[in-house]
Motif scaffolding. Structure first.
Motif, PDB file in Angstrom:
ATOM      1  N   ALA A 110      61.887  46.088  53.167  1.00 33.98           N
ATOM      2  CA  ALA A 110      62.351  47.432  53.523  1.00 33.98           C
ATOM      3  C   ALA A 110      61.962  47.788  54.958  1.00 33.98           C
ATOM      4  O   ALA A 110      62.753  48.380  55.705  1.00 33.98           O
ATOM      5  CB  ALA A 110      61.775  48.455  52.543  1.00 33.98           C
ATOM      6  N   ILE A 111      60.749  47.420  55.350  1.00 30.76           N
ATOM      7  CA  ILE A 111      60.301  47.668  56.728  1.00 30.76           C
ATOM      8  C   ILE A 111      61.149  46.856  57.710  1.00 30.76           C
ATOM      9  O   ILE A 111      61.581  47.360  58.762  1.00 30.76           O
ATOM     10  CB  ILE A 111      58.812  47.302  56.877  1.00 30.76           C
ATOM     11  CG1 ILE A 111      57.954  48.250  56.042  1.00 30.76           C
ATOM     12  CG2 ILE A 111      58.387  47.336  58.342  1.00 30.76           C
ATOM     13  CD1 ILE A 111      56.501  47.826  55.934  1.00 30.76           C
ATOM     14  N   LEU A 112      61.441  45.633  57.358  1.00 32.99           N
ATOM     15  CA  LEU A 112      62.227  44.750  58.215  1.00 32.99           C
ATOM     16  C   LEU A 112      63.629  45.306  58.439  1.00 32.99           C
ATOM     17  O   LEU A 112      64.170  45.247  59.560  1.00 32.99           O
ATOM     18  CB  LEU A 112      62.294  43.368  57.566  1.00 32.99           C
ATOM     19  CG  LEU A 112      62.793  42.191  58.401  1.00 32.99           C
ATOM     20  CD1 LEU A 112      61.951  42.027  59.656  1.00 32.99           C
ATOM     21  CD2 LEU A 112      62.757  40.926  57.559  1.00 32.99           C
ATOM     22  N   ARG A 113      64.218  45.874  57.426  1.00 33.55           N
ATOM     23  CA  ARG A 113      65.586  46.395  57.511  1.00 33.55           C
ATOM     24  C   ARG A 113      65.711  47.530  58.510  1.00 33.55           C
ATOM     25  O   ARG A 113      66.817  47.783  59.024  1.00 33.55           O
ATOM     26  CB  ARG A 113      66.056  46.854  56.134  1.00 33.55           C
ATOM     27  CG  ARG A 113      66.295  45.717  55.151  1.00 33.55           C
ATOM     28  CD  ARG A 113      66.520  46.253  53.746  1.00 33.55           C
ATOM     29  NE  ARG A 113      67.602  47.216  53.718  1.00 33.55           N
ATOM     30  CZ  ARG A 113      67.673  48.229  52.838  1.00 33.55           C
ATOM     31  NH1 ARG A 113      66.706  48.414  51.958  1.00 33.55           N
ATOM     32  NH2 ARG A 113      68.696  49.050  52.885  1.00 33.55           N
ATOM     33  N   GLN A 114      64.630  48.207  58.816  1.00 37.22           N
ATOM     34  CA  GLN A 114      64.692  49.303  59.782  1.00 37.22           C
ATOM     35  C   GLN A 114      65.189  48.826  61.139  1.00 37.22           C
ATOM     36  O   GLN A 114      65.795  49.589  61.900  1.00 37.22           O
ATOM     37  CB  GLN A 114      63.318  49.954  59.923  1.00 37.22           C
ATOM     38  CG  GLN A 114      62.836  50.678  58.677  1.00 37.22           C
ATOM     39  CD  GLN A 114      61.425  51.218  58.845  1.00 37.22           C
ATOM     40  OE1 GLN A 114      60.734  50.919  59.812  1.00 37.22           O
ATOM     41  NE2 GLN A 114      60.986  52.025  57.884  1.00 37.22           N
ATOM     42  N   THR A 119      68.184  54.403  64.772  1.00 43.79           N
ATOM     43  CA  THR A 119      67.333  55.571  64.513  1.00 43.79           C
ATOM     44  C   THR A 119      65.867  55.198  64.321  1.00 43.79           C
ATOM     45  O   THR A 119      64.993  56.055  64.433  1.00 43.79           O
ATOM     46  CB  THR A 119      67.830  56.322  63.258  1.00 43.79           C
ATOM     47  OG1 THR A 119      67.939  55.394  62.165  1.00 43.79           O
ATOM     48  CG2 THR A 119      69.190  56.962  63.508  1.00 43.79           C
ATOM     49  N   TYR A 120      65.592  53.912  64.036  1.00 43.94           N
ATOM     50  CA  TYR A 120      64.211  53.459  63.831  1.00 43.94           C
ATOM     51  C   TYR A 120      63.650  52.720  65.051  1.00 43.94           C
ATOM     52  O   TYR A 120      62.566  52.149  64.979  1.00 43.94           O
ATOM     53  CB  TYR A 120      64.127  52.523  62.617  1.00 43.94           C
ATOM     54  CG  TYR A 120      64.316  53.211  61.290  1.00 43.94           C
ATOM     55  CD1 TYR A 120      63.268  53.892  60.673  1.00 43.94           C
ATOM     56  CD2 TYR A 120      65.547  53.178  60.640  1.00 43.94           C
ATOM     57  CE1 TYR A 120      63.434  54.511  59.442  1.00 43.94           C
ATOM     58  CE2 TYR A 120      65.730  53.792  59.408  1.00 43.94           C
ATOM     59  CZ  TYR A 120      64.673  54.462  58.820  1.00 43.94           C
ATOM     60  OH  TYR A 120      64.852  55.074  57.609  1.00 43.94           O
ATOM     61  N   GLN A 124      57.333  51.595  65.515  1.00 45.34           N
ATOM     62  CA  GLN A 124      56.727  50.298  65.786  1.00 45.34           C
ATOM     63  C   GLN A 124      55.953  49.735  64.592  1.00 45.34           C
ATOM     64  O   GLN A 124      55.394  48.639  64.682  1.00 45.34           O
ATOM     65  CB  GLN A 124      55.783  50.399  66.987  1.00 45.34           C
ATOM     66  CG  GLN A 124      56.473  50.846  68.261  1.00 45.34           C
ATOM     67  CD  GLN A 124      57.604  49.925  68.670  1.00 45.34           C
ATOM     68  OE1 GLN A 124      57.449  48.707  68.668  1.00 45.34           O
ATOM     69  NE2 GLN A 124      58.759  50.494  69.005  1.00 45.34           N
ATOM     70  N   TYR A 125      55.905  50.459  63.468  1.00 47.35           N
ATOM     71  CA  TYR A 125      55.131  49.983  62.318  1.00 47.35           C
ATOM     72  C   TYR A 125      55.772  48.724  61.747  1.00 47.35           C
ATOM     73  O   TYR A 125      56.959  48.696  61.436  1.00 47.35           O
ATOM     74  CB  TYR A 125      55.056  51.067  61.243  1.00 47.35           C
ATOM     75  CG  TYR A 125      54.283  50.628  60.017  1.00 47.35           C
ATOM     76  CD1 TYR A 125      52.919  50.349  60.091  1.00 47.35           C
ATOM     77  CD2 TYR A 125      54.918  50.481  58.791  1.00 47.35           C
ATOM     78  CE1 TYR A 125      52.204  49.934  58.983  1.00 47.35           C
ATOM     79  CE2 TYR A 125      54.218  50.066  57.664  1.00 47.35           C
ATOM     80  CZ  TYR A 125      52.858  49.798  57.764  1.00 47.35           C
ATOM     81  OH  TYR A 125      52.157  49.379  56.657  1.00 47.35           O
ATOM     82  N   MET A 133      58.850  39.751  63.217  1.00 50.62           N
ATOM     83  CA  MET A 133      60.224  39.572  62.768  1.00 50.62           C
ATOM     84  C   MET A 133      61.034  40.849  62.965  1.00 50.62           C
ATOM     85  O   MET A 133      62.222  40.795  63.325  1.00 50.62           O
ATOM     86  CB  MET A 133      60.245  39.143  61.302  1.00 50.62           C
ATOM     87  CG  MET A 133      59.577  37.801  61.053  1.00 50.62           C
ATOM     88  SD  MET A 133      59.684  37.253  59.343  1.00 50.62           S
ATOM     89  CE  MET A 133      58.727  38.534  58.504  1.00 50.62           C
ATOM     90  N   LYS A 134      60.423  41.997  62.760  1.00 49.85           N
ATOM     91  CA  LYS A 134      61.114  43.267  62.951  1.00 49.85           C
ATOM     92  C   LYS A 134      61.495  43.460  64.410  1.00 49.85           C
ATOM     93  O   LYS A 134      62.622  43.864  64.728  1.00 49.85           O
ATOM     94  CB  LYS A 134      60.232  44.413  62.469  1.00 49.85           C
ATOM     95  CG  LYS A 134      60.878  45.793  62.577  1.00 49.85           C
ATOM     96  CD  LYS A 134      59.955  46.881  62.080  1.00 49.85           C
ATOM     97  CE  LYS A 134      60.565  48.259  62.253  1.00 49.85           C
ATOM     98  NZ  LYS A 134      59.639  49.338  61.812  1.00 49.85           N
ATOM     99  N   SER A 135      60.571  43.161  65.322  1.00 51.10           N
ATOM    100  CA  SER A 135      60.854  43.291  66.750  1.00 51.10           C
ATOM    101  C   SER A 135      61.988  42.360  67.163  1.00 51.10           C
ATOM    102  O   SER A 135      62.887  42.740  67.929  1.00 51.10           O
ATOM    103  CB  SER A 135      59.598  42.974  67.566  1.00 51.10           C
ATOM    104  OG  SER A 135      58.569  43.900  67.298  1.00 51.10           O
TER     105      SER A 135
END
Length: 326
Positions: A110-114, A119-120, A124-125, A133-135
């Motif tokens: 769920a965090i990764l999908r942001q 809008t996200y 940076q969380y 991976m999110k970055s």
């Protein structure tokens, strides 16, 4: 832009490759592009010396052929880098998430999908495991949008759905029939199909074609079960609270041994390949107005054959890394 040139691969000397599907590769010309995309992804998404980095680097040590050259030979040359980045990204996500308890993996997804939503962008969380991976996914989203392809929004939407659903079921499957829909989801298969269409500039109308849908389903069963067949010896030793593989499902369903289950699994794969050949023959006999459908079906056959050949030969499944090297 046209695809890189591709050549047939001689599989006669590889007894582990039991498929009848012909293997092609564009590796000879595409390898520099693929390697650059792999390095960008691996070194952006993993930490130096980490298990995930070592796994990713080991994944691409197959002397029999490069995964992306084998599986995506008909994708356009200027898209093969993006294809490589997206698929390798999902492979790394899988390596990371499979080591987490089920509940934590759902949160990290769920965090990764942001990262797929503007809008996200200021958030940076990164959770416990998803930060790098999110970055990277955020940067990749921006890169894809900059291509100004109207089909990119659907590609990103399909990726979002895949990240949401890929590890969201902790059920114990009782039969192979129950397991197959989950296997396709866990394989990110809908996203792979959308990615291939995007990378080949296949018009959306092909996606709605009944024959295309039927062929996609058969190929999805083949690639998912082929992965299970060859990866079982590695997966059975992994420390996880959820083993997802057709071998233990068949053992439970039929009260049989591992050896018997693998034999049945091989028979199922061969049967599905026979269905794929028959349907492909029917599609190829369609009129000239179906040329885009024929192109797509040809690449999906190349995808299944190339991926199966890679599974049959890769060190990842046949010489798993020892724990002391991870």
């Amino acid at each position: 832009m046209a695809p890189f040139p591709s050549q047939p691969v001689d599989t006669a000397s590889i007894p582990s490759y039991f498929s009848s599907l012909p293997v092609w590769s564009c590796e000879q010309d595409a390898l520099p592009t693929i390697r650059k995309a792999l390095n960008d992804t691996i070194y952006s998404c993993t930490a130096p010396g980490s298990k995930e980095r070592k796994k990713a680097e080991y994944r691409h040590t197959n002397p029999a052929g490069n995964l992306f050259g084998l599986a995506f030979a008909l994708c356009e040359a200027d898209r093969i880098g993006c294809v490589t980045k997206l698929i390798e990204f999902l492979c790394i996500v899988d390596d990371v998430m499979e080591n987490l308890p089920f509940g934590e993996a759902c949160i990290e997804h769920a965090i990764l999908r942001q990262a797929l939503y503007k809008t996200y962008d200021d958030d940076q969380y990164g959770g416990r495991a998803a930060s790098k991976m999110k970055s990277y996914l955020r940067e990749l989203r921006i890169e894809l949008i900059s291509l100004n392809d109207p089909n990119t929004s659907l590609l990103l939407k399909t990726l979002d759905t895949s990240l949401r659903d890929r590890d969201s079921d902790d059920s114990e499957f009782q039969t192979l029939a129950e397991y197959i829909p989950y296997r396709k989801t866990n394989f990110d298969y809908d996203f792979v199909c959308q990615l291939v269409r995007w990378a080949m500039d296949i018009p959306p109308v092909v996606q709605e074609n009944i024959l295309a849908k039927s062929y996609e389903h058969i190929i999805g069963v083949i690639v998912g079960l082929t992965n299970d067949y060859f990866s079982w010896e590695m997966e059975r030793q992994q420390p996880t609270d959820r083993i997802r593989n057709a071998v233990p499902v068949l053992m439970k369903e039929h009260s049989i041994s591992e050896v018997q289950a693998k034999s049945i699994l091989k028979e199922v794969i061969v049967h599905e390949e026979r269905k794929a050949r028959e349907l492909r023959s029917e599609i190829m006999n369609q009129g000239e107005e179906s040329e885009q459908l024929k192109r797509y079906v040809t690449e999906m056959e190349i995808f299944a054959a190339g991926y199966g050949f890679w599974c049959a030969t890769c060190p990842r499944y046949h010489r798993p890394q020892k724990e002391e090297y991870l």
